[in-house]
Write a protein that holds these residues in place. Structure first.
Motif, PDB file in Angstrom:
ATOM      1  N   UNK A   1       0.836  -1.206   0.000  1.00 42.92           N
ATOM      2  CA  UNK A   1       0.000   0.000   0.000  1.00 42.92           C
ATOM      3  C   UNK A   1       0.870   1.255   0.000  1.00 42.92           C
ATOM      4  N   UNK A   2       1.955   1.223   0.758  1.00 40.01           N
ATOM      5  CA  UNK A   2       2.854   2.385   0.788  1.00 40.01           C
ATOM      6  C   UNK A   2       3.531   2.588  -0.561  1.00 40.01           C
ATOM      7  N   UNK A   3       3.948   1.506  -1.197  1.00 39.30           N
ATOM      8  CA  UNK A   3       4.592   1.608  -2.507  1.00 39.30           C
ATOM      9  C   UNK A   3       3.619   2.136  -3.564  1.00 39.30           C
ATOM     10  N   UNK A   4       2.353   1.813  -3.411  1.00 42.27           N
ATOM     11  CA  UNK A   4       1.334   2.287  -4.349  1.00 42.27           C
ATOM     12  C   UNK A   4       0.923   3.724  -4.039  1.00 42.27           C
ATOM     13  N   UNK A   5       1.528   4.309  -3.032  1.00 41.38           N
ATOM     14  CA  UNK A   5       1.263   5.699  -2.628  1.00 41.38           C
ATOM     15  C   UNK A   5      -0.232   5.951  -2.380  1.00 41.38           C
ATOM     16  N   UNK A   6      -0.835   5.055  -1.619  1.00 39.31           N
ATOM     17  CA  UNK A   6      -2.261   5.193  -1.334  1.00 39.31           C
ATOM     18  C   UNK A   6      -2.557   6.418  -0.478  1.00 39.31           C
TER      19      UNK A   6
ATOM     20  N   UNK B   1      -1.915   9.290  -1.071  1.00 32.67           N
ATOM     21  CA  UNK B   1      -2.370  10.384  -1.944  1.00 32.67           C
ATOM     22  C   UNK B   1      -3.885  10.332  -2.137  1.00 32.67           C
ATOM     23  N   UNK B   2      -4.479   9.171  -1.890  1.00 33.24           N
ATOM     24  CA  UNK B   2      -5.904   8.991  -2.159  1.00 33.24           C
ATOM     25  C   UNK B   2      -6.715   8.700  -0.900  1.00 33.24           C
ATOM     26  N   UNK B   3      -6.131   7.985   0.026  1.00 34.30           N
ATOM     27  CA  UNK B   3      -6.831   7.639   1.270  1.00 34.30           C
ATOM     28  C   UNK B   3      -5.800   7.388   2.363  1.00 34.30           C
ATOM     29  N   UNK B   4      -6.044   7.903   3.542  1.00 34.66           N
ATOM     30  CA  UNK B   4      -5.079   7.728   4.633  1.00 34.66           C
ATOM     31  C   UNK B   4      -5.655   6.968   5.825  1.00 34.66           C
ATOM     32  N   UNK B   5      -6.947   7.007   6.000  1.00 34.85           N
ATOM     33  CA  UNK B   5      -7.562   6.440   7.205  1.00 34.85           C
ATOM     34  C   UNK B   5      -7.261   4.951   7.336  1.00 34.85           C
ATOM     35  N   UNK B   6      -7.500   4.196   6.277  1.00 35.98           N
ATOM     36  CA  UNK B   6      -7.324   2.749   6.354  1.00 35.98           C
ATOM     37  C   UNK B   6      -5.861   2.372   6.571  1.00 35.98           C
ATOM     38  N   UNK B   7      -4.951   3.059   5.884  1.00 35.38           N
ATOM     39  CA  UNK B   7      -3.535   2.742   6.045  1.00 35.38           C
ATOM     40  C   UNK B   7      -3.044   3.110   7.443  1.00 35.38           C
ATOM     41  N   UNK B   8      -3.483   4.233   7.965  1.00 35.69           N
ATOM     42  CA  UNK B   8      -3.117   4.609   9.338  1.00 35.69           C
ATOM     43  C   UNK B   8      -3.651   3.577  10.332  1.00 35.69           C
TER      44      UNK B   8
ATOM     45  N   UNK C   1      -9.311   1.044  -2.129  1.00 33.64           N
ATOM     46  CA  UNK C   1      -9.938   2.376  -2.214  1.00 33.64           C
ATOM     47  C   UNK C   1      -9.106   3.328  -3.072  1.00 33.64           C
ATOM     48  N   UNK C   2      -7.797   3.245  -2.952  1.00 36.85           N
ATOM     49  CA  UNK C   2      -6.931   4.091  -3.780  1.00 36.85           C
ATOM     50  C   UNK C   2      -7.104   3.745  -5.258  1.00 36.85           C
ATOM     51  N   UNK C   3      -7.190   2.454  -5.559  1.00 37.08           N
ATOM     52  CA  UNK C   3      -7.407   2.029  -6.945  1.00 37.08           C
ATOM     53  C   UNK C   3      -8.766   2.520  -7.455  1.00 37.08           C
ATOM     54  N   UNK C   4      -9.759   2.496  -6.597  1.00 37.05           N
ATOM     55  CA  UNK C   4     -11.081   3.005  -6.980  1.00 37.05           C
ATOM     56  C   UNK C   4     -11.015   4.492  -7.298  1.00 37.05           C
TER      57      UNK C   4
ATOM     58  N   UNK D   1      -8.422   6.203  -8.230  1.00 44.02           N
ATOM     59  CA  UNK D   1      -7.675   6.356  -9.487  1.00 44.02           C
ATOM     60  C   UNK D   1      -8.566   6.038 -10.684  1.00 44.02           C
ATOM     61  N   UNK D   2      -9.300   4.949 -10.607  1.00 44.44           N
ATOM     62  CA  UNK D   2     -10.180   4.545 -11.706  1.00 44.44           C
ATOM     63  C   UNK D   2     -11.268   5.590 -11.947  1.00 44.44           C
ATOM     64  N   UNK D   3     -11.803   6.156 -10.886  1.00 49.84           N
ATOM     65  CA  UNK D   3     -12.818   7.196 -11.037  1.00 49.84           C
ATOM     66  C   UNK D   3     -12.232   8.434 -11.718  1.00 49.84           C
ATOM     67  N   UNK D   4     -10.996   8.783 -11.403  1.00 48.49           N
ATOM     68  CA  UNK D   4     -10.342   9.933 -12.032  1.00 48.49           C
ATOM     69  C   UNK D   4     -10.118   9.669 -13.518  1.00 48.49           C
ATOM     70  N   UNK D   5      -9.672   8.456 -13.858  1.00 51.90           N
ATOM     71  CA  UNK D   5      -9.489   8.092 -15.270  1.00 51.90           C
ATOM     72  C   UNK D   5     -10.827   8.133 -15.990  1.00 51.90           C
ATOM     73  N   UNK D   6     -11.858   7.610 -15.358  1.00 52.03           N
ATOM     74  CA  UNK D   6     -13.193   7.610 -15.948  1.00 52.03           C
ATOM     75  C   UNK D   6     -13.672   9.040 -16.208  1.00 52.03           C
ATOM     76  N   UNK D   7     -13.442   9.917 -15.261  1.00 53.75           N
ATOM     77  CA  UNK D   7     -13.843  11.321 -15.415  1.00 53.75           C
ATOM     78  C   UNK D   7     -13.094  11.970 -16.584  1.00 53.75           C
TER      79      UNK D   7
END
Length: 143
Positions: free
Chosen positions: A58-63, A65-72, A110-113, A115-121
């Motif tokens: 998760x850290x390598x994927x830089x999550x 930038x998108x979500x911090x609660x779950x990783x913390x 959640x980070x992948x979601x 990202x996918x939503x941003x690409x979709x937009x």
């Protein structure tokens, strides 16, 4: 000697008061010795490693930038699992390590979601721009 102890413990013949007391003392001693031989649960090494790998991924994927609660939460649960191991509470350590792994995986999902939503937009905006350009070109064409 062991055979004699076992025979004494399971003997069905009634014993006198002194022998009966010795029998119960012998039975209690045997139970205490056997329970002392039972090994303590081992630390949940596999679960800890899986949680550490999931957090690392998760850290390598830089999550963050998108979500911090779950990783913390995953990091805190992993730290709590380490503490539980030092306190020799292996069931709690195992549970916390599993929760840490799941929260790290949730953070990644959640980070992948996001990202996918941003690409979709972005794609939708591109489609809208192409459609507007096509409409402008069609309005200038005379049939």
């Amino acid at each position: 000697m062991k055979k004699h102890i076992a025979d004494t413990l399971v003997s069905a013949e009634p014993l006198s008061g002194a022998r009966s007391g010795k029998r119960w003392l012998l039975l209690a001693s045997a139970v205490a010795i056997l329970s002392g031989c039972a090994s303590a649960p081992l630390p949940p090494a596999a679960e800890m490693q899986a949680a550490e790998r999931a957090i690392g991924t998760a850290e390598q994927a830089q999550v963050v930038r998108y979500t911090t609660v779950e990783l913390d939460t995953a990091r805190k649960e992993l730290a709590a699992a380490r503490l539980a191991i030092t306190e020799e509470n292996m069931p709690q350590a195992r549970r916390l390590a599993l929760q840490a792994q799941l929260n790290a995986e949730l953070a990644l999902a959640r980070a992948e979601l996001v990202k996918a939503q941003a690409v979709n937009k972005d794609m939708q905006q591109s489609i809208d721009a192409v459609q507007q350009e096509a409409q402008r070109n069609m309005s200038g064409v005379k049939l």
